[in-house]
Design a protein around this motif. Structure first.
Motif, PDB file in Angstrom:
ATOM      1  N   ASP A 161     -12.314  23.435  -1.656  1.00 53.11           N
ATOM      2  CA  ASP A 161     -13.226  23.826  -2.864  1.00 53.11           C
ATOM      3  C   ASP A 161     -14.403  24.424  -2.214  1.00 53.11           C
ATOM      4  OD1 ASP A 161     -11.414  22.785  -4.715  1.00 53.11           O
ATOM      5  OD2 ASP A 161     -12.953  21.386  -5.323  1.00 53.11           O
ATOM      6  N   GLU A 217     -10.065  18.066  -0.562  1.00 56.18           N
ATOM      7  CA  GLU A 217     -10.293  19.014  -1.786  1.00 56.18           C
ATOM      8  C   GLU A 217     -11.499  19.491  -1.758  1.00 56.18           C
ATOM      9  OE1 GLU A 217     -11.096  14.494  -2.914  1.00 56.18           O
ATOM     10  OE2 GLU A 217      -9.473  15.558  -1.913  1.00 56.18           O
ATOM     11  N   VAL A 274     -20.225  23.074  -5.060  1.00 51.68           N
ATOM     12  CA  VAL A 274     -18.824  22.474  -5.096  1.00 51.68           C
ATOM     13  C   VAL A 274     -19.190  20.883  -5.722  1.00 51.68           C
ATOM     14  CG1 VAL A 274     -16.966  21.831  -4.023  1.00 51.68           C
ATOM     15  CG2 VAL A 274     -17.495  23.815  -3.540  1.00 51.68           C
TER      16      VAL A 274
END
Length: 124
Positions: free
Chosen positions: A24, A20, A114
């Motif tokens: 991202d 993830e 992020v």
């Protein structure tokens, strides 16, 4: 809540260990470049994500340096990369050329965005 991410230019790869976060970060890079009509593609594979992304950015940056330096400067401004950042990274990565330094710095800055966004939203 966890501590703020302790990210530095020389430990970027260690943060690109979760799908993830990788996805991202890639999405953030695509967004930053896309604002200026420059397309960044990604295969969807997270295996060797840093190396694949770095190679693609090197190609794009090299092309922009030779064809549209003003556009490259606009992208670097958008990503928030200063000459001081580039100089510092050059000292940390003496084996990288100038284009490779800029590519690394883009990955670093967008990964940092992020991680901080995730930190402040309460995600781990």
């Amino acid at each position: 809540m966890e501590n703020l991410p302790d990210i530095h230019s020389n430990n970027v790869r260690s943060y690109l260990d979760r799908e993830e976060i990788i996805l991202d970060t890639i999405a953030q890079i695509m967004k930053d470049f896309g604002m200026f009509g420059v397309e960044i593609e990604y295969s969807g594979s997270i295996e060797d994500a840093y190396d694949k992304l770095h190679r693609q950015l090197v190609g794009q940056i090299d092309h922009l340096m030779n064809s549209n330096a003003d556009l490259l400067m606009s992208i670097l401004y958008q990503v928030d990369i200063s000459q001081r950042d580039i100089d510092r990274t050059q000292a940390e990565f003496p084996f990288y050329n100038h284009v490779e330094i800029i590519a690394h710095q883009i990955i670093f800055r967008d990964l940092k965005k992020v991680l901080f966004r995730r930190y402040f939203s309460g995600k781990s």
